[in-house]
Design an enzyme around this catalytic site. Structure first.
Site, PDB file in Angstrom:
ATOM      1  N   ARG A  32       0.927  -1.227   0.041  1.00 11.32           N
ATOM      2  CA  ARG A  32      -0.085   0.014  -0.136  1.00 11.32           C
ATOM      3  C   ARG A  32       0.745   1.350   0.180  1.00 11.32           C
ATOM      4  O   ARG A  32       1.959   1.258   0.410  1.00 11.32           O
ATOM      5  CB  ARG A  32      -0.950   0.026   1.286  1.00 11.32           C
ATOM      6  CG  ARG A  32      -1.964  -0.916   1.093  1.00 11.32           C
ATOM      7  CD  ARG A  32      -2.881  -0.874   2.179  1.00 11.32           C
ATOM      8  NE  ARG A  32      -2.098  -1.092   3.806  1.00 11.32           N
ATOM      9  CZ  ARG A  32      -1.883  -0.494   4.622  1.00 11.32           C
ATOM     10  NH1 ARG A  32      -2.052   1.004   4.249  1.00 11.32           N
ATOM     11  NH2 ARG A  32      -1.213  -0.484   5.671  1.00 11.32           N
ATOM     12  N   LYS A  53      -8.504  -2.616   0.260  1.00 13.11           N
ATOM     13  CA  LYS A  53      -8.682  -1.620   1.302  1.00 13.11           C
ATOM     14  C   LYS A  53      -9.466  -0.306   1.342  1.00 13.11           C
ATOM     15  O   LYS A  53     -10.034   0.260   2.186  1.00 13.11           O
ATOM     16  CB  LYS A  53      -7.211  -1.158   1.746  1.00 13.11           C
ATOM     17  CG  LYS A  53      -6.481  -2.422   2.421  1.00 13.11           C
ATOM     18  CD  LYS A  53      -7.048  -2.934   3.779  1.00 13.11           C
ATOM     19  CE  LYS A  53      -6.086  -3.828   4.479  1.00 13.11           C
ATOM     20  NZ  LYS A  53      -6.730  -4.421   5.664  1.00 13.11           N
ATOM     21  N   HIS A  84     -10.893  -3.951  11.950  1.00  9.27           N
ATOM     22  CA  HIS A  84      -9.872  -4.620  11.180  1.00  9.27           C
ATOM     23  C   HIS A  84      -9.431  -5.862  11.847  1.00  9.27           C
ATOM     24  O   HIS A  84      -8.481  -5.616  12.933  1.00  9.27           O
ATOM     25  CB  HIS A  84      -8.653  -3.653  10.952  1.00  9.27           C
ATOM     26  CG  HIS A  84      -7.574  -4.009  10.076  1.00  9.27           C
ATOM     27  ND1 HIS A  84      -6.256  -3.754  10.349  1.00  9.27           N
ATOM     28  CD2 HIS A  84      -7.493  -5.159   9.284  1.00  9.27           C
ATOM     29  CE1 HIS A  84      -5.618  -4.449   9.436  1.00  9.27           C
ATOM     30  NE2 HIS A  84      -6.184  -4.962   8.526  1.00  9.27           N
ATOM     31  N   SER A 110      -1.289  -5.833   9.378  1.00  5.64           N
ATOM     32  CA  SER A 110      -0.805  -6.772   8.558  1.00  5.64           C
ATOM     33  C   SER A 110       0.450  -7.514   9.005  1.00  5.64           C
ATOM     34  O   SER A 110       1.503  -6.698   9.664  1.00  5.64           O
ATOM     35  CB  SER A 110      -0.414  -6.162   7.134  1.00  5.64           C
ATOM     36  OG  SER A 110      -1.800  -5.817   6.671  1.00  5.64           O
ATOM     37  N   LYS A 150      -3.128 -12.112  12.168  1.00 11.78           N
ATOM     38  CA  LYS A 150      -4.330 -12.508  12.143  1.00 11.78           C
ATOM     39  C   LYS A 150      -4.826 -13.766  11.124  1.00 11.78           C
ATOM     40  O   LYS A 150      -5.575 -14.526  11.737  1.00 11.78           O
ATOM     41  CB  LYS A 150      -5.192 -11.216  11.304  1.00 11.78           C
ATOM     42  CG  LYS A 150      -5.088 -10.095  12.427  1.00 11.78           C
ATOM     43  CD  LYS A 150      -5.868  -8.908  11.692  1.00 11.78           C
ATOM     44  CE  LYS A 150      -5.828  -8.606  10.360  1.00 11.78           C
ATOM     45  NZ  LYS A 150      -4.528  -8.046   9.989  1.00 11.78           N
ATOM     46  N   THR A 151      -4.235 -13.866  10.177  1.00 11.42           N
ATOM     47  CA  THR A 151      -4.769 -14.835   9.167  1.00 11.42           C
ATOM     48  C   THR A 151      -4.415 -16.046   9.680  1.00 11.42           C
ATOM     49  O   THR A 151      -5.179 -17.228   9.631  1.00 11.42           O
ATOM     50  CB  THR A 151      -4.327 -14.491   7.586  1.00 11.42           C
ATOM     51  OG1 THR A 151      -4.548 -13.496   7.291  1.00 11.42           O
ATOM     52  CG2 THR A 151      -4.690 -15.619   6.550  1.00 11.42           C
ATOM     53  N   ASP A 168     -10.181 -10.629   7.655  1.00 11.14           N
ATOM     54  CA  ASP A 168      -9.385  -9.498   7.758  1.00 11.14           C
ATOM     55  C   ASP A 168     -10.388  -8.087   8.079  1.00 11.14           C
ATOM     56  O   ASP A 168      -9.968  -7.125   8.811  1.00 11.14           O
ATOM     57  CB  ASP A 168      -8.633  -9.030   6.778  1.00 11.14           C
ATOM     58  CG  ASP A 168      -7.822  -7.755   6.794  1.00 11.14           C
ATOM     59  OD1 ASP A 168      -6.899  -7.861   7.761  1.00 11.14           O
ATOM     60  OD2 ASP A 168      -7.749  -6.720   5.952  1.00 11.14           O
ATOM     61  N   ARG A 217       1.687 -12.120  -1.619  1.00 15.27           N
ATOM     62  CA  ARG A 217       0.364 -12.225  -1.149  1.00 15.27           C
ATOM     63  C   ARG A 217      -0.642 -13.147  -2.093  1.00 15.27           C
ATOM     64  O   ARG A 217      -0.358 -13.545  -3.232  1.00 15.27           O
ATOM     65  CB  ARG A 217      -0.548 -10.961  -1.300  1.00 15.27           C
ATOM     66  CG  ARG A 217      -0.063  -9.882  -0.371  1.00 15.27           C
ATOM     67  CD  ARG A 217      -0.631  -9.855   1.094  1.00 15.27           C
ATOM     68  NE  ARG A 217      -0.206  -8.897   1.905  1.00 15.27           N
ATOM     69  CZ  ARG A 217      -1.018  -8.634   2.940  1.00 15.27           C
ATOM     70  NH1 ARG A 217      -1.924  -9.228   3.427  1.00 15.27           N
ATOM     71  NH2 ARG A 217      -0.527  -7.948   3.881  1.00 15.27           N
TER      72      ARG A 217
END
Length: 527
Positions: A56, A197, A216, A234, A238-239, A253, A318
């Site tokens: 990003r 996003k 988030h 990120s 989390k994932t 997410d 990704r």
């Protein structure tokens, strides 16, 4: 959420030749290959590269400041751009897209709860980015498409590069959101995450105005129906930590928390793949199937298998894949009210406990602080972990004042008696470069114990600097690991580093003068 002028603004695009609307995944793969946009892996995933933008670009993201947004958006944390700049760029982007050989349109939804979903459409220059949208947003059924009327539109034209001197942008790349026109303009960057996003940011503006908490975070549900939320930026896990075989995945997410419970905003997952292995993360590994999109992943030319250990293009490799690829995904992706809330942080100082129990006030303090480390590749220019504070664990995507989200979260924690924990997935035994990253196996055991309620009544030690309540024991984790100062070879060095971080917490919290004294006093005890 009513449809607005965004439909008429782009109506001309649908009248042009070679505008492909709602192609299937297989058709989009064929188009992408025919246009040399990517290559296939041995499993049929589409591998693409995104050029110089492999993450990003938050400094290139803007909101149109007008009568709609002037009094609502927190302009101290978000960048404003004028209506005239937006209008000129909109006209240029439309002309550019109309000049392309092909255009691809996705029509679907954001928000798995029909009461709070947003109808969206995305117009793409590239077939692979349209496929990306099919993986990450919620696809409309044939019947839904008959009456689909977009509430918000994204125009994604990576090949159009702005001229800052002429167009009023910061660089060639731009992400501009207009809530008056219900439109997002994206140009100059091929990174697919900007599309994902931008819609999340839109939802973070709209949902709280419906008294829905937008978050988030990841979410999963146990076989007993108990829901857990995992907050974190990120790279904090989390994932990885929400994708476990013994719990149903609600989402990866982005979520909303309404009066009815938790719902996923997306229809897919956008997982980091650097050093991904089948042994350590089988749920993610096996979910990367035909028509999944791999960004900046190197593949072996002999057998077309991905080389997930190769970060030569970026550490931020990704995979975008549909929830339908996840065997234990909960579809539709809605659940009840959370029983456990876990704040994940990758502490580069190596001084925060691996897990600690939080009071409601401490939970609010940690949520507003959003401490973690930016990890390599998640943003352009970040090559090593950097200590940072990201409000609500997602500051770049939260356009409203932080207190809006904090008050919603605090009210729901109290109403539904959710337990809250702070989990450090970062460093132990020393700071980055000296200590080691926390073992994933230990983190999994601590989270499992928290979700099973084994830590609720555990005997705790109060951290003398941060005031956190650290369990003295946790099944499967050595006692010594739980106390961060015991993992350092030098206690004085630990205390010095911990006090430095505590000071950073307090300095950062000065940005929240509206916070009550009760929440403020839930921060570090010393500095």
């Amino acid at each position: 959420m009513n449809a607005t002028v965004s439909n008429t603004l782009i109506s001309g695009l649908f009248k042009t030749r070679n505008t492909f609307v709602n192609l299937s995944s297989a058709e989009l793969v064929e188009k992408a290959l025919a246009k040399n946009e990517g290559a296939l892996t041995d499993k049929g995933a589409l591998v693409v590269t995104t050029g110089k933008y492999t993450g990003r670009s938050p400094e290139d993201k803007f909101f149109v400041k007008d009568e709609t947004t002037q009094s609502k958006i927190d302009w101290s944390r978000n960048q404003a751009i004028s209506e005239s700049v937006f209008t000129r760029l909109y006209q240029k982007v439309v002309r550019y897209l109309n000049s392309r050989e092909d255009r691809f349109v996705f029509q679907g939804f954001a928000g798995a709860d029909p009461k709070h979903r947003l109808s969206i459409q995305v117009v793409n220059e590239y077939a692979w980015q349209n496929l990306f949208c099919r993986q990450l947003f919620i696809c409309a059924t044939p019947d839904e498409l008959k009456s689909h009327n977009a509430d918000f539109t994204v125009l994604a034209a990576p090949g159009f590069k702005a001229d800052p001197a002429v167009d009023g942008t910061r660089s060639e790349a731009f992400i501009i959101i207009s809530f008056t026109h219900r439109m997002v303009l994206i140009g100059g960057t091929e990174y697919g995450g900007e599309i994902k996003k931008s819609i999340f940011t839109v939802m973070n503006y709209l949902l709280p105005q419906e008294h829905v908490m937008s978050m988030h975070c990841s979410a999963n549900q146990g076989k007993d129906g108990k829901v857990a939320l995992f907050f974190g930026l990120s790279g904090t896990g989390k994932t990885t930590l929400s994708n476990v075989p013994d719990r149903d995945l609600i989402g990866d997410d982005e979520h909303g928390w309404s009066d009815q419970g938790v719902f996923n905003i997306e229809g897919g997952c956008y997982a980091k793949t650097i050093r991904l292995s089948k042994d350590k993360e089988p749920q993610i590994y096996n979910s990367i199937q035909f028509a999944s999109v791999l960004e900046n992943v190197i593949i072996h030319h002999d057998d077309r298998t991905p080389d997930y250990d190769n970060g030569s293009l970026t550490e931020n490799t990704r995979a975008a894949y549909s929830l339908e690829n996840v065997p234990n995904a909960l579809i539709p992706s809605v659940g009840g009210h959370p029983n456990a809330i876990i704040f994940l942080t990758a502490d580069a100082f190596g001084v925060l406990p691996p897990i600690s129990l939080l009071t409601v006030e401490q939970a609010m303090y940690q949520f507003l602080s959003g401490y973690t480390s930016k990890l390599a590749g998640t943003e352009r220019g970040v090559t090593d972990p950097e200590a940072t504070f990201s409000t609500c664990f997602g500051a770049p995507f939260m356009p409203l004042p932080a207190s809006t989200y904090a008050e919603l979260l605090g009210a729901r924690i109290k109403k539904h008696f959710a337990s809250a924990y702070l989990v450090n997935t970062g460093w132990t035994g020393g700071p980055y470069g000296v200590g080691n990253r926390m073992k994933l196996a230990y983190t999994r055991m601590m989270i499992q114990a928290a979700l099973e309620g084994k830590l609720s009544n555990a005997e705790t030690v109060t951290d003398p600097i941060f005031g956190l309540h650290i369990p003295k024991k946790c099944p499967g984790v050595p006692d010594r690991v739980l106390m961060p100062w015991e993992t350092w070879p030098d206690r004085d060095a630990y205390d010095k580093s911990a006090r430095q971080l505590a000071k950073k917490f307090k300095n950062n919290f000065s940005h929240f003068p509206e916070a009550s004294e009760v929440i403020r006093s839930a921060g570090p005890l010393a500095e």
